[in-house]
Design a protein around this motif. Structure first.
Motif, PDB file in Angstrom:
ATOM      1  N   GLY A 320       9.705  40.790 -17.491  1.00 55.84           N
ATOM      2  CA  GLY A 320       9.696  41.384 -19.243  1.00 55.84           C
ATOM      3  C   GLY A 320      10.664  40.865 -19.970  1.00 55.84           C
ATOM      4  N   ILE A 321      11.568  41.216 -21.001  1.00 52.36           N
ATOM      5  CA  ILE A 321      12.267  40.402 -21.787  1.00 52.36           C
ATOM      6  C   ILE A 321      13.721  40.592 -20.684  1.00 52.36           C
ATOM      7  CG2 ILE A 321      11.232  40.416 -23.502  1.00 52.36           C
ATOM      8  CD1 ILE A 321      13.337  42.939 -25.112  1.00 52.36           C
ATOM      9  N   LYS A 322      14.392  41.370 -20.286  1.00 51.41           N
ATOM     10  CA  LYS A 322      15.401  41.666 -19.377  1.00 51.41           C
ATOM     11  C   LYS A 322      16.259  43.566 -20.099  1.00 51.41           C
ATOM     12  CE  LYS A 322      13.403  38.845 -16.136  1.00 51.41           C
ATOM     13  NZ  LYS A 322      12.653  38.059 -17.140  1.00 51.41           N
ATOM     14  N   VAL A 323      16.274  44.155 -18.811  1.00 52.91           N
ATOM     15  CA  VAL A 323      17.357  44.881 -19.468  1.00 52.91           C
ATOM     16  C   VAL A 323      18.634  44.532 -20.102  1.00 52.91           C
ATOM     17  CG1 VAL A 323      16.901  46.646 -17.587  1.00 52.91           C
ATOM     18  CG2 VAL A 323      18.221  45.401 -16.608  1.00 52.91           C
ATOM     19  N   THR A 324      19.173  43.465 -19.704  1.00 52.32           N
ATOM     20  CA  THR A 324      20.619  42.589 -20.702  1.00 52.32           C
ATOM     21  C   THR A 324      19.841  41.762 -21.545  1.00 52.32           C
ATOM     22  OG1 THR A 324      19.531  40.255 -19.550  1.00 52.32           O
ATOM     23  CG2 THR A 324      21.563  42.126 -18.441  1.00 52.32           C
ATOM     24  N   THR A 325      19.245  41.345 -21.702  1.00 48.72           N
ATOM     25  CA  THR A 325      18.752  41.145 -23.666  1.00 48.72           C
ATOM     26  C   THR A 325      18.645  42.026 -24.483  1.00 48.72           C
ATOM     27  OG1 THR A 325      17.281  38.994 -22.615  1.00 48.72           O
ATOM     28  CG2 THR A 325      17.233  40.025 -24.512  1.00 48.72           C
ATOM     29  N   ILE A 326      17.883  43.211 -23.758  1.00 56.18           N
ATOM     30  CA  ILE A 326      17.355  44.726 -24.814  1.00 56.18           C
ATOM     31  C   ILE A 326      18.941  44.963 -25.309  1.00 56.18           C
ATOM     32  CG2 ILE A 326      16.714  46.282 -23.354  1.00 56.18           C
ATOM     33  CD1 ILE A 326      14.987  45.783 -26.879  1.00 56.18           C
ATOM     34  N   SER A 327      19.370  45.093 -23.999  1.00 59.90           N
ATOM     35  CA  SER A 327      21.085  46.024 -24.357  1.00 59.90           C
ATOM     36  C   SER A 327      21.661  44.878 -25.720  1.00 59.90           C
ATOM     37  CB  SER A 327      21.668  45.692 -23.372  1.00 59.90           C
ATOM     38  OG  SER A 327      20.733  46.119 -21.378  1.00 59.90           O
ATOM     39  N   VAL A 328      21.740  43.129 -25.141  1.00 63.12           N
ATOM     40  CA  VAL A 328      22.381  42.472 -26.858  1.00 63.12           C
ATOM     41  C   VAL A 328      22.088  42.967 -27.354  1.00 63.12           C
ATOM     42  CG1 VAL A 328      22.142  40.631 -27.014  1.00 63.12           C
ATOM     43  CG2 VAL A 328      22.981  41.085 -24.587  1.00 63.12           C
ATOM     44  N   VAL A 329      20.368  43.239 -27.659  1.00 61.50           N
ATOM     45  CA  VAL A 329      20.318  43.699 -28.795  1.00 61.50           C
ATOM     46  C   VAL A 329      20.551  44.479 -29.420  1.00 61.50           C
ATOM     47  CG1 VAL A 329      17.972  43.845 -30.493  1.00 61.50           C
ATOM     48  CG2 VAL A 329      18.391  41.897 -28.224  1.00 61.50           C
TER      49      VAL A 329
END
Ligand SMILES: [K+]
Ligand SMILES: [K+]
Lengths: 458, 458
Positions: A320-329
Motif C-alpha cells: 500500500g501507500i503506507k499508513v505514515t504517507t496517508i497520515s502526512v497527507v
C-alpha cells in the motif's frame, strides 16, 4: 571536464539501490516461474502455462496473494514449497534490503536507532549491516516459528502430519503478509472462511500479520523502549494508525455487512465479531479472508479499497501507500485548513520534503491504480455486471499487495493477467525503490537555486 | 487577557470574507428560487416545485449549467431573464469579490499588478477598489456585448427579434462559463449540437469561454504586457495550460469518439474537428455541448471527467480545482522524482505553502466528488446500466461548475437533486472561500513553533 566525471559516477551510484532491488526481484520471479511451469509442480503432472506460472510466481514473490488457481488443489507439494519459499524470500528479502539502505542512509533520515546503528558501521559498511540483517532474519524466523507451533495445536489434531505443513505455510504467509493458504482442499478458494469459530487461528494469524506489517523501524524502537522509555514519532504514528484502522475497519465491516446473507447475517454474534476483526486486519495488506469478498455489498468493497490502498508501515512485509504517507497527507490538509505554515503531527513539524514525497506517492499510486483498473476493465469480457468497481478493486488489491479478489483474477484473460502481474511488481518494488533512489539522490545531488515565482491556486 | 481580545477580533475578521461570499451567494440563490417558483416564470403558468427551482437557481448562480428542465421550453421569458440575471450576478459577482480580496491581500501574494493596485489604495481600502471593480465589470460587459453583436449575425437572420435575446443570453452564458442555452426549442436539451457547421458561433462562443476562464489576474497582466514586455509566472502557467488542455482535449475527443455513430462518425471532417475543438474548450468549465454527452463511450466520459475536474484559472468565471493547482501538483511530483528539494515551474521555485494548499485542494475536491457521486449512485434507481460512472460524472460536473450531464440529473430523485445542489454550491463558493480564508489567516495568525519530527513514508 574533471568536474563532470565524479558527478556521473555519483549518479550511477545513487540509482543502484533501486536497480538492485528490481533486478533481484526479477531474478527470483524468473526462477519461480521456471519451477512452477514444470510438471513436478502440478498435481496433474502437466506443464503449466507460462503466463499463469509468471502470475503465481510474481504474486508469491511480491507477497500479493492473488491467485489464478486454488493453491492447495492445483500445485503439488513441490509447487507449494516453491511458493512458500518465494514468499519468504520476497517478504524478508525486501525487508532486509530496505533495512540495509535505511541504515546506510540512516544519518540523513536522523532516526535515533538508525543513527546508533550507523555509528557502529565501518567505512565500507559491510560487517555490521550483515550482523543487523542476520538479527532481523533470525527474529523473523523466531516469530514465524512460534506462530507455526501454536497453529499446529489446531491443524495437527485435525489433519495429522499434513497439519504441520499447513501450520508452517500459514505462519510464513501471515508474517510476510502474503495471504496465500493451502486450505483449498476443504473447498476451493475458501481461505480461512471455516475458522471464524477458532480463536487460536484468528488470534495467531492476525498477530503475525500485524507484527509483520509494523516494519523494522518500529520493532527496533519497541525493543529499545525498555531502555529509552520513549518512542519515535514514526513508531507512534504507525502504532496509532494501525490501531485506529483495525478498529474502524472492524466497525465498518460489521455495519456494512451485518445484513448480508452471503457474509455476516447467519453467523452467531461471536463469529460476526471475529470475522469482522479478522477481515479488518487482513485487508491491509495480508489478503486472507474469512468472509466471501465477491459477495460483499458495493459500499463495503469501496471502503475495502480504501483500507487496501492505505496498507501497512514502511519497511515492513506489507504494501500500500503506507499508513505514515496517508497520515502526512491528512495532517497537511488539516494544517492548511487551520492556516498553519507547516504540517504538524503529534506536535511535531514534518519536513517539507516528506510532505512532497507523500504527495508524490499518493498521486503516482492513484494514477497507477486507475490506469491498471481501466486496462483490466476494458480488456475484460462484459459478462459480469459490476466489472467497473470489481476491476478497480482488483487493481488496488494488486498494487497494495493485498491479494483479496473480487473474482476478476479468476476470470481474467491474458492481457488482464499481464497488467495485474506488472501492477503487483510495481506495487511491491516501485514505491520502495522510488523512495530509496530519492533518499540517495537527495544526499548527493546539489539543487539548482531558482528564483521564487508566485502562483495562485484554487 | 488583554492579549486574547485582539486575537479573537482578528480571527472573526479573518473568516469574514469567506462568510460574506457564502451569505451573498445564499441570498442571490434564495431570491432566484423564489422568482423561479412563481407561475410567471413558467411557460405553463403553474407554480414550480421548490426543489427544482432551487436546483435551477443554484445552477445559474454558481454558473454550473446542470438543468432539470430544458431552459427554452420550460421557462417563460421572465424565467429566462431571471436565469441569465442570476448567471451574470453569480459569474461577475464572484469574480469581483475575488478581485477585491486579491487586491486586499495583494501585498502578501506579491503579484506585481496587485502590488501596484495596493499602493494606490487608501487606508480603509474603499475608493480605489471600487474603481478597480468598476473597470472589471465594464470590461466584462464590453466583451459580452461584442460577442452578442457578432452572434446576432447568425441568430437574427434565423430567428428575427428572438435572435437578439438568444445572442445576448448565449454571450453572457459563455463569458460566465455557465453553459445555459435557450436553443431547446430546436430540440429539447440540444445545446449547440446544431451549430458544428457554423464557424461564427463556434469561434465566438469558444473565445468568450476562454477569455472568461483566464481570470482577472491574467487579463490585467496581458493588458500590462505592452508596457512591461513580461508576463508573471501565474499568467504564463495559465496560458500554457489553457492551450495545452484545449489541444490535448481536442485530440482526445477526436481519437476516442471518431468511430462513435452517436457522436462524430457521421459528421464531415470539418464538423468533426469543429465539434471536438468546441467540446474540448467547453468541457473545462462552460458546459455547452456540440456532441451528445450521454452517448459518449465510457473511456471518453472518463477523460472528460479529468478535464472537468481540472477546470479553468483562479479568479475567473470558471470552476474546477484550477489549472494552476494541478500544475503545482504535477510539478511537485516531477520535482520529487528528480530528487529536487523544491517544486520548480518554469525555472521558478513555488512556495511551500502554495504546494500544501494545492495538495489540500486536490484532496478535499476529490473527497467531495467521491462522496457526492456515491450518494447520487446509491440514491438513484438502478434502472440504467452505467449509473456508476454516470453518477461520478454528474458529481464532477456539479463540483467543477461545468454542467455537462451524463443524463443523471434528468432522472434524479429529490435526495440526488439536493446533493447535486449542495455540490454545485460548494464547488463554486467552497474553494474560493477556502483559499481566501487561508490567505487572511496566514497573514494574521502567528504559527506555534513545533520541534521537528522525522517520519518515513512510502
Ligand atoms: K498480501
Ligand atoms: K458551467
Amino acid at each position: 571536464m574533471s568536474l563532470n566525471l565524479p558527478e556521473k559516477k555519483r549518479s550511477s551510484l545513487s540509482t543502484s539501490p533501486a536497480r538492485a532491488i528490481c533486478l533481484s526481484f526479477f531474478a527470483v520471479i524468473a526462477v519461480g516461474t521456471l519451477l512452477l511451469t514444470l510438471p513436478y509442480s502440478s498435481q496433474d503432472g502437466q506443464f503449466t502455462n507460462v503466463v499463469d506460472a509468471l502470475f503465481t510466481a510474481t504474486s508469491a514473490t511480491c507477497v500479493t496473494g492473488l491467485v489464478v488457481f486454488d493453491t492447495a488443489t492445483k500445485w503439488s507439494v513441490f509447487g507449494q514449497v516453491t511458493i512458500i519459499a518465494l514468499i519468504q524470500i520476497g517478504g524478508l528479502g525486501l525487508l532486509t534490503i530496505t533495512t540495509f539502505f535505511n541504515i546506510a542512509i540512516g544519518k540523513r533520515l536522523g532516526f535515533r536507532s538508525m543513527q546508533r546503528a550507523q555509528e557502529s558501521i565501518n567505512v565500507d559498511g559491510v560487517m555490521d549491516i550483515d550482523k543487523m540483517i542476520r538479527i532481523v532474519v533470525k527474529a523473523s524466523f523466531a516469530v514465524e516459528g512460534i506462530g507455526a507451533a501454536i497453529l499446529m495445536l489446531v491443524f495437527v489434531p485435525k489433519y495429522g502430519v499434513h497439519g504441520i505443513f499447513i501450520s508452517i505455510f500459514l505462519a510464513i504467509s501471515a508474517f510476510c503478509n502474503a495471504g496465500f493458504d493451502i486450505l483449498g482442499f476443504e473447498e476451493k478458494f475458501i481461505s480461512l472462511t471455516n475458522y471464524n469459530g477458532s480463536p487460536i487461528v484468528i488470534i495467531v494469524i492476525t498477530f503475525l500479520i500485524i507484527i509483520g506489517g509494523l516494519g523494522f523501524i518500529v520493532w527496533a524502537d519497541l525493543l529499545d523502549y525498555r531502555k529509552t522509555k520513549k518512542l519515535m514519532l514514526h513508531s507512534r504514528v504507525v502504532l496509532l494508525m494501525t490501531a485506529l484502522l483495525i478498529v474502524s475497519g472492524t466497525v465498518m465491516f460489521l455495519v456494512c455487512e451485518w445484513y448480508n446473507p452471503a457474509t455476516l447475517l447467519d453467523m452467531p454474534l461471536g463469529e460476526k465479531l471475529s470475522a469482522a476483526y479478522f477481515q479488518s486486519v487482513s485487508t491491509r495488506t495480508a489478503g486472507f479472508n474469512t468472509i466471501d469478498i465477491t459477495q460483499m455489498f458495493p459500499v463495503t468493497k469501496t471502503f475495502t479499497m480504501v483500507l487496501m490502498f492505505i496498507g501497512a508501515a514502511p519497511g515492513s512485509t506489507g504494501g500500500g501507500i503506507k499508513v505514515t504517507t496517508i497520515s502526512v497527507v491528512v495532517a497537511t490538509v488539516i494544517s492548511v485548513i487551520r492556516g498553519r505554515e507547516d504540517t504538524i503531527i503529534m506536535k511535531r513539524k514534518v519536513a517539507k520534503n516528506t510532505v512532497y514525497k507523500s504527495l508524490a506517492i499518493v498521486m503516482l499510486a492513484g494514477l497507477l491504480v486507475i490506469i491498471a483498473g481501466s486496462v483490466v476493465y476494458f480488456s475484460m469480457p462484459l459478462s459480469t455486471l459490476e466489472t467497473g468497481i470489481d476491476s478497480m478493486f482488483e487493481a488496488v488489491s494488486a498494487f497494495a499487495t493485498v491479494g483479496l479478489s473480487s473474482g476478476v483474477t479468476a476470470l481474467a484473460n491474458i492481457p488482464s493477467k499481464l497488467v495485474l502481474t506488472l501492477t503487483m511488481f510495481t506495487g511491491r518494488v516501485g514505491p520502495i525503490s522510488f523512495v530509496l533512489s530519492l533518499a540517495a539522490n537527495n544526499g548527493i545531488k546539489k539543487n539548482q537555486i531558482m528564483p521564487d515565482g508566485k502562483i495562485m491556486v484554487g
